[in-house]
Design an enzyme around this catalytic site. Sequence first.
Site, short mmCIF file in Angstrom:
data_model
loop_
_atom_site.label_atom_id
_atom_site.label_comp_id
_atom_site.label_asym_id
_atom_site.label_seq_id
_atom_site.Cartn_x
_atom_site.Cartn_y
_atom_site.Cartn_z
N HIS A 145 22.17 30.85 -3.74
CA HIS A 145 23.05 31.97 -4.06
C HIS A 145 22.30 33.29 -3.91
O HIS A 145 21.11 33.37 -4.24
CB HIS A 145 23.58 31.84 -5.49
CG HIS A 145 24.52 30.70 -5.70
ND1 HIS A 145 25.74 30.84 -6.31
CD2 HIS A 145 24.42 29.38 -5.39
CE1 HIS A 145 26.35 29.67 -6.37
NE2 HIS A 145 25.56 28.77 -5.82
N HIS A 218 26.62 19.93 -10.92
CA HIS A 218 25.50 19.19 -10.34
C HIS A 218 24.34 19.07 -11.34
O HIS A 218 23.31 19.72 -11.22
CB HIS A 218 25.04 19.71 -8.98
CG HIS A 218 24.92 21.20 -8.81
ND1 HIS A 218 24.24 22.02 -9.68
CD2 HIS A 218 25.38 22.01 -7.83
CE1 HIS A 218 24.28 23.26 -9.24
NE2 HIS A 218 24.97 23.28 -8.12
N ASN A 221 20.35 19.65 -11.12
CA ASN A 221 20.04 20.64 -10.08
C ASN A 221 20.37 22.05 -10.55
O ASN A 221 21.41 22.28 -11.15
CB ASN A 221 20.82 20.34 -8.80
CG ASN A 221 20.40 19.02 -8.18
OD1 ASN A 221 21.18 18.07 -8.14
ND2 ASN A 221 19.18 18.95 -7.70
N ARG A 229 10.11 19.50 -25.90
CA ARG A 229 10.37 20.42 -27.01
C ARG A 229 11.50 21.41 -26.73
O ARG A 229 11.85 22.21 -27.59
CB ARG A 229 9.08 21.17 -27.38
CG ARG A 229 8.09 20.27 -28.13
CD ARG A 229 6.84 21.03 -28.55
NE ARG A 229 6.02 21.40 -27.42
CZ ARG A 229 5.15 20.60 -26.81
NH1 ARG A 229 5.00 19.36 -27.23
NH2 ARG A 229 4.43 21.01 -25.78
N ASP A 250 23.15 11.66 -3.20
CA ASP A 250 22.79 11.59 -1.79
C ASP A 250 21.36 11.11 -1.57
O ASP A 250 20.89 11.05 -0.42
CB ASP A 250 23.01 12.94 -1.10
CG ASP A 250 22.15 14.05 -1.67
OD1 ASP A 250 21.43 13.81 -2.67
OD2 ASP A 250 22.19 15.17 -1.13
N GLY A 251 20.65 10.78 -2.66
CA GLY A 251 19.27 10.36 -2.54
C GLY A 251 18.31 11.50 -2.31
O GLY A 251 17.09 11.28 -2.18
N HIS A 253 19.14 15.19 -3.72
CA HIS A 253 19.22 16.20 -4.79
C HIS A 253 18.59 15.73 -6.09
O HIS A 253 17.98 16.53 -6.82
CB HIS A 253 20.69 16.59 -5.03
CG HIS A 253 21.21 17.62 -4.08
ND1 HIS A 253 21.52 17.33 -2.78
CD2 HIS A 253 21.44 18.95 -4.25
CE1 HIS A 253 21.94 18.44 -2.18
NE2 HIS A 253 21.91 19.43 -3.05
N ASP A 275 29.29 18.72 -3.14
CA ASP A 275 28.68 20.02 -2.86
C ASP A 275 28.64 20.24 -1.34
O ASP A 275 27.69 20.79 -0.79
CB ASP A 275 27.27 20.10 -3.45
CG ASP A 275 26.78 21.54 -3.65
OD1 ASP A 275 27.60 22.46 -3.57
OD2 ASP A 275 25.57 21.73 -3.88
N LEU A 308 17.22 23.28 -0.61
CA LEU A 308 18.49 22.62 -0.39
C LEU A 308 19.64 23.63 -0.49
O LEU A 308 19.67 24.47 -1.39
CB LEU A 308 18.71 21.50 -1.41
CG LEU A 308 17.86 20.25 -1.22
CD1 LEU A 308 17.98 19.34 -2.44
CD2 LEU A 308 18.26 19.50 0.03
#
Length: 386
Positions: A145, A218, A221, A229, A250-251, A253, A275, A308
């Site tokens: 973003h 998500h 992520n 703590r 998806d293996g 993320h 996503d 990503l």
Amino acid sequence: MSEEARRTIAADVVFDGETAHRDCAVVIEGENIVSLILRREIPRGADVLELPKGVWLAPGFIDIQVNGGGDVLFNDSPTPEAITTIVRAHRKFGTTSLLPTLITDTDEKMIAAERAVAEILPHAPGVLGVHFEGPFISPERLGVHRADLRRAPSPHHVEMLAPPPGGVSLVTLAPEETPPGFVAELVAAGCKVALGHSMANYAQTRAAMAEGLTGFTHLFNAMRPLASREPGPIAAALESSAAHYGLIVDGEHVDPAILRLALRAGLGHPMLVTDAMPPVGGDGRGFVLQGREIFVENGRCVTEEGTLAGASLDMASAVRNCVSLLDLPLERALVLASANPANFLGLGKRLGRLVAGYRADMTAFDPQSLRIVSTWVAGERSAEEW
């Protein structure tokens, strides 16, 4: 509507959202399911579609986080035409309804997205509303973003983010970046609110949940990590029976070991999300995201720096990955892709199951490969078969 207008779809296995039934059929009339019957109970002379041997029929997949598809990015083109392309691209992977998702952008772009969804909703049952992922997010958990577009909410945003007529509005935000009471205002306006792209601590997360936040975008992520703590939002999500959390399976993320642990320990409701970015259902090549070139490498959408940028994932693959990577029974994976997101959106009495009175949103697939054979949305079979 006359008895003769009823249609029957028969399959070796029909998963109704809770139980897998062998040698059954779904009877539909118009856009709704009338009944679930045994094959031997199909009336003589009925309009019957017999699915190929071995094929399962299950509730259509519901994806609440779809940035793009069919080489279209919603942020680039927040229009009814773009939404139509995205919906068509995902339908071939068993997704019968979705939320077009706009990541952090200007107010003008957000208004355009809301208007596009409001315009298409009466004509597109596969569109359930809109998901605004940002712009009220943490500068420390931006992901891809744009930092210059993130901002604090203003009073006009509550009205602007309210659901379009007949649809759902999901807002992903960082609660620590919003004033006290803002989450409650969104909820009062009819929005679903999820935590995401956030550095909220455990206390801040719990305070937002007390105001009505029920979702986690998500999970794992782009949020404060779990620590001994400072348990942060991950612990708050997993310990709450009222929480719904999206998982990108998806293996890439999230490591499968972490997802397996979360599925065993979590008291809430996991949901599969993709996503998805433009390559899904498109040419599979790279694209431009708000001025940044995104590359597709080994099925991963990444920036030049290796960050990503969404995913090149479809829902059929996510379900398949749940079975192959997470050791889930197929039936549970299907619930994560249908009933759970339907319940989160407040649509669980209409979508996500194949029982009388529910809308006939269905997907037929090979249970081994998860290759989609056919789909129905509101009783209408896709004209395209794959």
